[in-house]
Design an enzyme around this catalytic site. Structure first.
Site, PDB file in Angstrom:
ATOM      1  N   CYS A   1      41.852  41.390  69.586  1.00  0.00           N
ATOM      2  CA  CYS A   1      41.074  42.381  69.000  1.00  0.00           C
ATOM      3  C   CYS A   1      42.048  43.586  69.257  1.00  0.00           C
ATOM      4  O   CYS A   1      41.366  44.500  68.923  1.00  0.00           O
ATOM      5  CB  CYS A   1      39.316  42.775  69.954  1.00  0.00           C
ATOM      6  SG  CYS A   1      40.047  42.859  71.420  1.00  0.00           S
TER       7      CYS A   1
ATOM      8  N   HIS B   1      37.036  44.846  75.287  1.00  0.00           N
ATOM      9  CA  HIS B   1      36.763  44.386  74.329  1.00  0.00           C
ATOM     10  C   HIS B   1      37.448  45.303  73.491  1.00  0.00           C
ATOM     11  O   HIS B   1      36.749  46.957  73.153  1.00  0.00           O
ATOM     12  CB  HIS B   1      35.657  43.985  73.893  1.00  0.00           C
ATOM     13  CG  HIS B   1      35.384  43.397  71.967  1.00  0.00           C
ATOM     14  ND1 HIS B   1      36.199  42.741  71.375  1.00  0.00           N
ATOM     15  CD2 HIS B   1      34.473  43.947  71.031  1.00  0.00           C
ATOM     16  CE1 HIS B   1      36.363  42.986  70.601  1.00  0.00           C
ATOM     17  NE2 HIS B   1      34.397  43.304  69.967  1.00  0.00           N
TER      18      HIS B   1
END
Length: 571
Positions: A231, A525
């Site tokens: 990510c 994240h």
């Protein structure tokens, strides 16, 4: 620019006898012969009976326009009179240099004498005028000469249409003369211009339907598959693919690969990635080749562990910079990194460091290139400068302050305030010739086209490792004028005083991408917000793209903030 299909009806009046020869002479002598700065030093001295020693042409103006006469060389290498006696007689009878409207003595505005201010030349007579100060406009209105040429870029301006116009024949002459000038200067073509082939023109005729770009268009929006803790890479790719000038570079095939193995070139892969993003496909893209190349060229990022998005950004820019050096064609760069590759043209700025001796007050100045600015936050172990002004609820730099809220402007003020280095960090003063205490101040000497701000949310020290979650308010529009080296005199003891001239659009930026981190230092994240159109924002969460509001963007925590210069933006 006026639409190519419509053209300009006022060009017809210019296309009379010898118009091509006249236009070529202007391009040869004024447009492609040098920059605005060289014109300041160069007297073109386009006399009617002699030319510059380095030129083999004599340019003069008569009732038919510009005229170029070739010189004949003598056997001894000297120069004789013009080849044709009749032309010699015409040249001798021509008006003198100081009669405006007949012969150009030098490439400066005939009204104010300036060589800058977007100088334009009339296409109907010998007149140079400033576009910025409207001197060329006054001439056009008085003489009814409706066409002029921009001497810096070669564009044709129509005063009736009030716009720069396109004409196929004129464009062809401009390209031909530019290629000749490049050849004479020994630099070759900087890039190959694209021209449609006969086959492509035939396909366009048989397929008249065109894809139109509307405000609701989703071309350019595409998710990216997470390949295992990637990510951090996906959010940076989304920011780069929505950087306007970088997008234009790659979609116009400007990259010329000079690597022995193009399959190992990260710039080639980025070019392919841009093609994928703007192809119109909606299915998520799998960036496995990009990931492999990153692992190959930045080995510290190899593996499936979670990496830092900021670290990936710097590594990616570094590899792209190294792989696209061949694109600059050896042209001298004016950015602090002294490189003309597309990465440095867009992302490189100059950071000025002034170290002032506390005894003799001598100043030592250095300028270093930067791709991003890392800003300390309140809550870190580094003491943060007290918030001021604006903590009273006022609005500074477009930011609405809430009591106790830290803003991006606060962080920039702290970054550019004078810092006392102390007795433990004495420097050797060149004036005192001894080690003295000093103060250090950082300011922006040169701003990049894209300014990236890194909010230092991850703290690593000998005692602790943690994430700083302090909320930082950042604006949609940012004015960097207060933090320029030129504004330093307006700053006293770190307290910025608003300058009287705050209308410098060159220093104004618009937000176009934000990278966020959710979670802790050990587990988290990355997502990003990107701007598709002027007020159209989308959230990119790996393969999922969703519509977002401006409030969603401004309320986010913020880790990397990307701003683009306003005066270079366009729809």
């Amino acid at each position: 620019m006026s639409p190519p299909a419509a053209g300009c009806c006022h060009v017809t009046g210019f296309k009379v006898e010898n118009w091509k020869q006249n236009l070529r002479a202007i391009y040869q002598c004024f447009v492609w012969s040098g920059s605005a700065e060289t014109r300041k030093r160069k007297d073109t001295d386009i006399t009617t009976n002699r030319a510059s020693e380095s030129s083999s042409n004599i340019f003069l103006w008569n009732s038919r326009g510009w005229k170029a006469q070739r010189r004949r060389r003598t056997a001894a290498g000297g120069e004789s009179s013009p080849a044709c006696p009749a032309r010699e007689q015409k040249a001798a009878a021509a008006p003198d240099l100081h009669r405006p409207g007949f012969t150009a003595k030098s490439c400066i505005c005939h009204m104010c004498g300036a060589h800058l201010n977007r100088l334009h030349s009339c296409l109907y007579c010998v007149f140079f005028g400033c576009f910025t100060k409207k001197h060329i406009h006054e001439h056009a209105k008085t003489k009814r000469h409706n066409l002029a040429i921009d001497l810096l870029y070669g564009g044709i301006y129509c005063f009736m249409c009030q716009d720069y116009i396109y004409d196929k024949d004129m464009e062809q002459i401009a390209k031909e003369e530019q290629r000749k000038a490049w050849k004479l200067q020994g630099i070759g073509e900087k890039y190959s211009t694209w021209e449609p082939t006969k086959r492509e023109l035939e396909l366009l005729r048989h397929n008249p339907k065109r894809r139109k770009i509307t405000t609701n268009c989703t071309i350019g929006l595409r998710g990216l598959i997470n390949l295992g803790n990637t990510c951090f890479m996906n959010c940076i790719v989304q920011a780069l693919t929505h950087t306007p000038l970088l997008r234009d570079f790659f979609l116009s095939d400007r990259h010329k690969c000079e690597m022995q193995s193009p399959s190992s070139c990260l710039v080639c892969e980025m070019s392919t990635l841009f093609q994928e993003f703007y192809s119109g496909h909606r299915s998520p893209h799998i960036p496995y080749r990009l990931l492999h190349l990153v692992w190959t060229h930045a080995r510290h990022l190899a593996g499936y562990e979670q990496q830092d998005a900021h670290e990936f950004l710097i590594a990616a820019l570094d590899v792209l910079h190294r792989h696209c050096k061949g694109d600059d064609n050896g042209k001298k760069a004016n950015n602090p990194n002294h490189c003309n590759c597309i990465i440095d043209q867009i992302f490189t700025g100059g950071l000025q460091s002034d170290v002032t001796c506390q005894v003799c007050h001598g100043v030592s100045t250095t300028i270093d290139p930067f791709w991003d600015i890392s800003l300390d936050l309140p809550g870190s172990s580094t003491p943060f400068w007290p918030l001021s002004p604006g903590s009273d609820g006022s609005v500074v730099n477009g930011e609405s302050h809430v009591s106790g809220t830290t803003t991006l402007t606060d962080c920039l003020r702290r970054f550019t305030r004078p810092e006392h280095l102390g007795s433990s960090a004495k420097i050797k003063c060149s004036g005192c010739h001894s080690y003295q205490e000093s103060t250090k101040q950082l300011t922006m000497k040169k701003l990049p086209i894209v300014a990236c701000f890194h909010l230092k949310r991850f703290e690593h020290s000998a005692k602790l490792r943690r994430k700083i979650t302090t909320y930082v308010s950042f604006p949609l529009e940012l004015d960097m004028t207060p933090f320029m080296a030129s504004s330093k005199e307006s700053r006293m003891n770190g307290q910025y005083q608003q300058p009287t001239d705050s209308l410098n659009n060159d220093n104004k930026y618009s937000l176009f991408a934000v990278v966020n981190h959710q979670g802790t230092l050990e587990s988290g994240h990355y997502t990003s917000f990107i701007r598709q159109h002027k007020d159209q924002w989308f959230k990119c969460d790996d393969a999922i793209i969703t519509k977002a509001s401006i409030k969603d963007v401004l309320d986010s925590e913020g880790y990397l903030l990307f701003y683009h210069k306003q005066f270079l933006e366009y729809e």
